[in-house]
Write an enzyme that holds these catalytic residues in place. Structure first.
Site, PDB file in Angstrom:
ATOM      1  N   LYS A 202       0.826  -1.206   0.000  1.00 38.97           N
ATOM      2  CA  LYS A 202       0.000   0.000   0.000  1.00 38.97           C
ATOM      3  C   LYS A 202       0.863   1.259   0.000  1.00 38.97           C
ATOM      4  CE  LYS A 202      -3.946   2.097   2.350  1.00 38.97           C
ATOM      5  NZ  LYS A 202      -4.983   1.927   3.395  1.00 38.97           N
ATOM      6  N   GLU A 208       9.455  -5.843   4.942  1.00 39.88           N
ATOM      7  CA  GLU A 208       9.526  -7.216   4.454  1.00 39.88           C
ATOM      8  C   GLU A 208       9.276  -7.285   2.948  1.00 39.88           C
ATOM      9  OE1 GLU A 208       7.634  -7.389   8.641  1.00 39.88           O
ATOM     10  OE2 GLU A 208       7.597  -6.089   6.880  1.00 39.88           O
ATOM     11  N   GLY A 260      -5.840  -2.563   4.075  1.00 32.99           N
ATOM     12  CA  GLY A 260      -5.059  -3.704   3.608  1.00 32.99           C
ATOM     13  C   GLY A 260      -5.789  -5.025   3.688  1.00 32.99           C
ATOM     14  N   ARG A 261      -6.403  -5.307   4.826  1.00 32.77           N
ATOM     15  CA  ARG A 261      -7.060  -6.601   4.999  1.00 32.77           C
ATOM     16  C   ARG A 261      -8.421  -6.664   4.303  1.00 32.77           C
ATOM     17  NH1 ARG A 261      -6.289  -3.654   9.327  1.00 32.77           N
ATOM     18  NH2 ARG A 261      -7.988  -2.991  10.695  1.00 32.77           N
ATOM     19  N   GLU A 346      -6.839  -8.356  13.675  1.00 32.72           N
ATOM     20  CA  GLU A 346      -6.221  -7.057  13.427  1.00 32.72           C
ATOM     21  C   GLU A 346      -7.272  -5.948  13.442  1.00 32.72           C
ATOM     22  OE1 GLU A 346      -2.622  -6.628  10.872  1.00 32.72           O
ATOM     23  OE2 GLU A 346      -3.938  -5.408   9.614  1.00 32.72           O
ATOM     24  N   HIS A 377      -8.362 -34.520  14.081  1.00 32.70           N
ATOM     25  CA  HIS A 377      -7.294 -35.374  14.619  1.00 32.70           C
ATOM     26  C   HIS A 377      -6.237 -34.552  15.344  1.00 32.70           C
ATOM     27  CE1 HIS A 377      -8.636 -39.098  12.588  1.00 32.70           C
ATOM     28  NE2 HIS A 377      -9.154 -38.240  11.726  1.00 32.70           N
ATOM     29  N   LYS A 503       6.690  -2.525  13.683  1.00 29.20           N
ATOM     30  CA  LYS A 503       7.520  -2.099  12.553  1.00 29.20           C
ATOM     31  C   LYS A 503       8.561  -1.074  12.998  1.00 29.20           C
ATOM     32  CE  LYS A 503       3.965  -2.636   8.956  1.00 29.20           C
ATOM     33  NZ  LYS A 503       3.145  -1.907   7.960  1.00 29.20           N
TER      34      LYS A 503
END
Length: 535
Positions: A202, A208, A260-261, A346, A377, A503
């Site tokens: 963005k 990263e 963003g999400r 978030e 399981h 960050k």
């Protein structure tokens, strides 16, 4: 009814509901399934196995009314500054609206721009798939490496996993982790001449993503002529000038009112639009738009996102259940729990109200999950017999594959929901042991280990098939659910300051590492860990 009065009534109803058994409510309320189930945009939701009584169900609806869910919903779709800490509109519904819509962000018309970007995306996607848009040496693109993190990764990744063909014409791989191993795995077996890199950020400042983008650029530069390399390097960002400076030959933009999400409906999913084909991507947008229409128009008591949100609020704040598991019974939806972790935790993992005062109730629960039957399981043991009650959400696809066996996968999901609700008494466990040939003493000794308390809630979300339309509807359902919860908890679901703090501190620590050691103001534990890792 005021919010305070609604919360008081909610608490009283929850206290009563906590003393009742879910299974008994069906006999007491013959219309329970019909009233607590809803169909919307190709999905069917059954919330009748939740812990609420009829009175508690009504108390939850009254809480939604008192919280002005409908008014806040209108503000969201009107493009008002619902993200009040950053002064932004939140308009992901505009991204999937049909062409010619009339959305505005803080009064500024935005739909024409959305339509234009979408048209550019289609043109580019079609050109890449046909070979009209080729690489530096003229060869057709056969693979895409999508570089991003957080919402710039999880949304497109869940879409690709859900809809990808078994043998795609264009392979799509994702890189998010800054660990070089992630990039190395993504690039293994690829040819730079036929690989397109799409960098999604963005701000185009995410540490990263930029580190991984540099690695991808170096990989391309080692094999391609410099004058043609920009054909292989595409940027998707709200800061197109920074993408251009970084070396992206072409940029697709989105605005800062796209969180963003919540951004998978935008150019953030360009790589999916290319690899899946534009018709698939547009069908997914249409499914999400259908859920938007339902959310806006359906009454509260038959509104899928609102009911799903109220069930969670009831479990978290009414019955003190601070976790929820999501089990998609479809391998193609295996990424859904990870996607929901970011979307919900978030968005609503907040400790202050919109006015900045501390919350006095719990907000977002811990969200976790695995595909069924894998989870059965693993952690299902805990949700069946552990002392904590963890509400479950089963996402069930009737037909997951053309060659599905006669014994359907969904039978496991139904059995799990039934077992969570019914449980097994000690007497039944003992009788079962005797029927298996155990002695009286042995059957008695083992009965408590085989006892299930039951009365554990679950929700079922059904679809006939996992199609682009039903996937779009499902993801939009969860987006709106998250928004409704934020309204009821009176928090801002659209900022993420906790992410930002990490960050900032990471950059400071990296600066110390490059300087040769910890700074004087670093805490002793972090300083010691830095020294040990730097040896």
């Amino acid at each position: 009814m005021t919010r305070d009065d609604a919360w008081t009534a909610f608490d009283a109803a929850a206290e009563t509901a906590g003393k009742t058994r879910i299974v008994d409510q069906f006999a007491a309320d013959p219309g329970r399934v019909a009233r607590m189930s809803v169909e919307a945009a190709g999905l069917y939701l059954d919330l009748s196995k939740q812990s609420w009584t009829q009175a508690a169900f009504e108390a939850c609806l009254n809480l939604a009314r008192a919280s002005d869910v409908e008014g806040r919903r209108a503000a969201l779709f009107a493009g008002e500054a619902v993200n009040l800490t950053e002064g932004r509109a939140v308009l992901h519904p505009a991204l999937r609206a049909p062409a010619g819509a009339d959305f505005k962000a803080l009064g500024e018309p935005v739909s024409a721009e959305v339509d234009a970007v979408r048209a550019d995306m289609k043109t580019y996607a079609d050109a890449v798939r046909s070979g009209a848009e080729a690489g530096a040496t003229g060869r057709k693109f056969e693979a895409i490496v999508h570089v991003g993190i957080g919402g710039s990764d999880l949304g497109p990744r869940v879409v690709w996993d859900a809809l990808r063909p078994l043998d795609p014409a264009i392979d799509l791989r994702f890189v998010a982790n800054i660990d070089p191993r992630d990039m190395a795995e993504a690039l293994t077996g690829l040819d730079p001449e036929t690989t397109l890199v799409v960098v999604v950020s963005k701000t185009f400042t995410t540490q990263e993503t930029l580190a991984n983008a540099e690695a991808a650029k170096a990989w391309l530069a080692a094999a391609l002529p410099a004058e043609g390399m920009t054909k292989h390097f595409i940027g998707v960002t709200a800061a197109p000038e920074k993408a251009g400076q970084f070396g992206c030959g072409r940029t697709f933009a989105f605005r800062d009112w796209v969180g963003g999400r919540y951004s998978l409906w935008s150019a953030v999913s360009l790589s999916c639009g290319i690899a899946l084909g534009w018709d698939v991507f547009e069908a997914m947008l249409a499914g999400a738009a259908a859920m938007d229409d339902h959310f806006v128009s359906a009454p509260l008591e038959q509104n899928a996102p609102i009911l799903l949100a109220l069930a969670q609020v009831f479990n978290v704040d009414g019955l003190n259940r601070p976790a929820r598991t999501v089990a998609p019974y479809a391998h193609a939806l295996r990424r859904l729990p990870s996607f929901l972790q970011q979307l919900e935790m978030e968005s609503n993992g907040k400790r202050v109200h919109r006015d900045g005062t501390p919350v006095t109730r719990q907000t977002c629960p811990v969200v976790f999950g695995e595909p069924g039957t894998n989870g059965q399981h693993a952690f299902f043991q805990q949700i069946h017999q552990g002392p904590q009650i963890v509400p479950a959400e089963f996402v069930i696809v009737a037909k997951t594959h053309a060659d599905a066996p006669e014994s359907p996968l969904w039978s496991n999901a139904l059995a799990q929901g039934q077992a969570l609700m019914l449980g097994k008494t000690t007497e039944a466990a003992k009788a079962e042991g005797l029927a298996q040939g155990l002695s009286e003493d042995e059957a008695t000794r083992l009965a408590s280990h085989r006892t299930f308390t039951g009365n554990r809630p679950s929700t079922a979300i059904l679809m006939d098939r996992l199609t682009p339309e039903t996937l779009g509807a499902l993801l939009a359902l969860y987006e709106h659910k998250t928004f409704v919860e934020g309204v009821i908890w009176d928090i801002n679901s659209f900022d993420q300051w906790g992410v930002e703090l990490g960050k900032v501190l990471a950059k400071a620590i990296l600066k110390d590492v490059h300087a040769g050691g910890p700074s004087a103001d670093l805490d002793p534990s972090t300083a010691g860990l830095m020294k040990r890792l730097s040896r």
